[in-house]
Design a protein around this motif. Sequence first.
Motif, PDB file in Angstrom:
ATOM      1  N   GLN A  43       2.271   6.320  -6.389  1.00  0.00           N
ATOM      2  CA  GLN A  43       1.178   7.341  -7.284  1.00  0.00           C
ATOM      3  C   GLN A  43       0.773   9.411  -7.197  1.00  0.00           C
ATOM      4  N   PHE A 100      -7.955   5.166  -7.118  1.00  0.00           N
ATOM      5  CA  PHE A 100      -7.000   4.531  -7.321  1.00  0.00           C
ATOM      6  C   PHE A 100      -7.611   3.152  -6.059  1.00  0.00           C
ATOM      7  N   LEU A 101      -7.646   3.109  -4.835  1.00  0.00           N
ATOM      8  CA  LEU A 101      -7.087   2.459  -4.342  1.00  0.00           C
ATOM      9  C   LEU A 101      -8.691   1.163  -4.430  1.00  0.00           C
ATOM     10  N   VAL A 130      -8.242   9.417  -3.910  1.00  0.00           N
ATOM     11  CA  VAL A 130      -7.102   8.281  -3.618  1.00  0.00           C
ATOM     12  C   VAL A 130      -7.977   6.835  -3.836  1.00  0.00           C
ATOM     13  N   GLU A 143      -6.822  -0.659  -9.059  1.00  0.00           N
ATOM     14  CA  GLU A 143      -5.923  -0.584  -8.724  1.00  0.00           C
ATOM     15  C   GLU A 143      -5.336  -2.158  -8.384  1.00  0.00           C
ATOM     16  N   LEU A 194      -5.401   5.292   7.436  1.00  0.00           N
ATOM     17  CA  LEU A 194      -4.654   5.577   6.675  1.00  0.00           C
ATOM     18  C   LEU A 194      -5.166   7.007   6.645  1.00  0.00           C
ATOM     19  N   LEU A 241       0.699  -1.525  -0.300  1.00  0.00           N
ATOM     20  CA  LEU A 241       0.198  -0.056  -0.150  1.00  0.00           C
ATOM     21  C   LEU A 241       0.971   1.449  -0.306  1.00  0.00           C
ATOM     22  N   LYS A 242       1.718   0.882   0.825  1.00  0.00           N
ATOM     23  CA  LYS A 242       2.603   2.038   0.934  1.00  0.00           C
ATOM     24  C   LYS A 242       3.547   2.809  -0.399  1.00  0.00           C
ATOM     25  N   PHE A 264       0.292  11.062   2.997  1.00  0.00           N
ATOM     26  CA  PHE A 264      -0.440   9.886   4.042  1.00  0.00           C
ATOM     27  C   PHE A 264       0.671   9.794   5.194  1.00  0.00           C
ATOM     28  N   LYS A 299       2.688   1.954  -3.387  1.00  0.00           N
ATOM     29  CA  LYS A 299       1.951   2.172  -4.548  1.00  0.00           C
ATOM     30  C   LYS A 299       1.339   3.548  -4.208  1.00  0.00           C
ATOM     31  N   LEU A 300       0.661   3.981  -3.487  1.00  0.00           N
ATOM     32  CA  LEU A 300       0.776   5.095  -3.106  1.00  0.00           C
ATOM     33  C   LEU A 300       1.340   5.889  -2.821  1.00  0.00           C
ATOM     34  N   THR A 301       2.122   6.196  -2.438  1.00  0.00           N
ATOM     35  CA  THR A 301       3.432   6.918  -2.191  1.00  0.00           C
ATOM     36  C   THR A 301       4.240   7.122  -4.094  1.00  0.00           C
TER      37      THR A 301
END
Lengths: 160, 417
Positions: free
Chosen positions: A12, A42-43, A39, A46, A29, A5-6, A18, A8-10
């Motif tokens: 994107q 995306f979640l 967000v 993805e 989060l 998660l970390k 975050f 992919k999110l950072t």
Amino acid sequence: MKELLKDKLTGQFTTVQFEFIEQFDELTLKFDKSAIVNVCAFLKDEDGLKFNFCEDVTAIDWATRKNRFTVVYHIFSMENKFRLCLKVDVDESECSVESVSSIWKAANWAEREAYDMYGIIFLNHPDLRRMYMPEEFEYHPLRKEYPLMGIPGAIPLPKK
Amino acid sequence: MQKLTKDDVHPKIVQALLGTNVHITIDDALENEMILNMGPQHPATHGVLRLLLRLDGETVIACVPELGYLHRGYEKMAENMSYLEFIPHTDRLDYISPPANNVAYALAVEKLAGITAPPRAQYIRMLLAELARMCSHLVAIGALAMDVGALTVFLWGLREREKILDFFDVICGARFTTSYTRIGGVASDVTSDTMKNIISFIDQFEEKFDEMERLLNGNRIFIERLEGVGVINKEDAIDLGFTGPNIRASGVEFDLRRATPYLFYNEMDFNIPVYTEGDCLARYFVRADELRESAKIVRQVIDKIPNGEVMLNSPKKVLPRKTEIYTKMEELIHDFMIVNFGINPPVGEVYHAVENPKGVLGFYIVSKGEGHPWKMKIRSPSFANIQAIPHLVKGQMISDVVAIVGSIDPIMGEADK
């Protein structure tokens, strides 16, 4: 799952800060409310994440904090059997957040309930009416200033 | 059902129903269409659910459910009472299966307080939760059959349910509002005699349920009223937040007892019935199969249940036993502190969801370290299931609305909180 998660999110969202909180085996989060729709989309979409099930949307009234409300989303990934909690702060002076009901239809009524109970406006919501209280009701009963016994005369009697 | 005049419906509801921003009086602008009010006092709405239907002839074009007729403000009340005091209120959420709600709430608070109930208590909780599931499905199937015109199954189902309620009476001291769990265990132990009686009940139940099924599965009217009615596909079912037997009838194998195991469900051997049709009939089949699976789990629980305590020994968090309170000073002090000031769990937020008979029941508790929660949110399955009714009834006949509402089995006690 947390590392994935970390990453992919950072990867994107480079401009969004975050904050990952782990408590009672749950992952939370926290981020700024302006990014909520991007967000969430995306979640949901993805590969490898696929948070396709929105369990709940609610809010917390902190009463005395600077950002008075926190809107809380509980989402679940049926593929990974993993639950994630999203949090965004909302201030009373600008008491609104973008609606995520375009991403999960299940959020529709949950957001209506949060609006009814806390008075938080969900922008671009398709049908933002009160969920439980009558339309004429002026207050938001789960706010901390609303008394437990209610306000006499706040709910009008039905017409004969 | 009565025809409405414009004073009866709030303009915002009319707007939601018609889908456009219009200023009309209902009587003129709808010419061929009609708005019909169903509920909140309609017998087939399973409580105080109000549906506003926009009809073209007999076909439903749009539907707007209105909730709040049973809104008691439990979330507000929870903020003003201790964790233990709230247990009786959980009975009144899904009032067809109170022990399952007790268990869900106790698990959430225990997760927050960082304690675990002893194994025997957890097995008893599982036993009660599965008996509650059987109760709930018997009522659901009976009420669905009654809604489409078959009364006998309802009576037979309630006869079996009555036997389960008698067990609740023996175990919990109340047939209906059980309030059985405590933080850190359960209120009292289950005797081996009771367990023997439960086993003999299960033995005869399977036979009795076969009889009930024969009444329905060979009944042409019942099948034709339900088959192909209220169809929802897999994607929409997930998107709309369907849970429980309803989502498993749409081909999604989603059951929290398997997905995120709690209690000792990972040691139990049971199947998750899944049907792919997504119609009212499939929802009935899932419930019928789950009844058998629950009976299977009850057998295994009674088979495997360990001996031991049913309450945790943790003086700061768990109520001491009454006999000790009367004889020992320490216990008396702890009892006084817990009853008057609460169990004071650590600061934090916890969300715990379990698989209830109706679907996913979750409790979200925010604690500030005080004796009462700062906030409690109840994620109730019926609330999300009712949200799907407009999607299900669109394009169906008005008489099918009754079958659809019956097949998703909403309980207004938990939908309105």
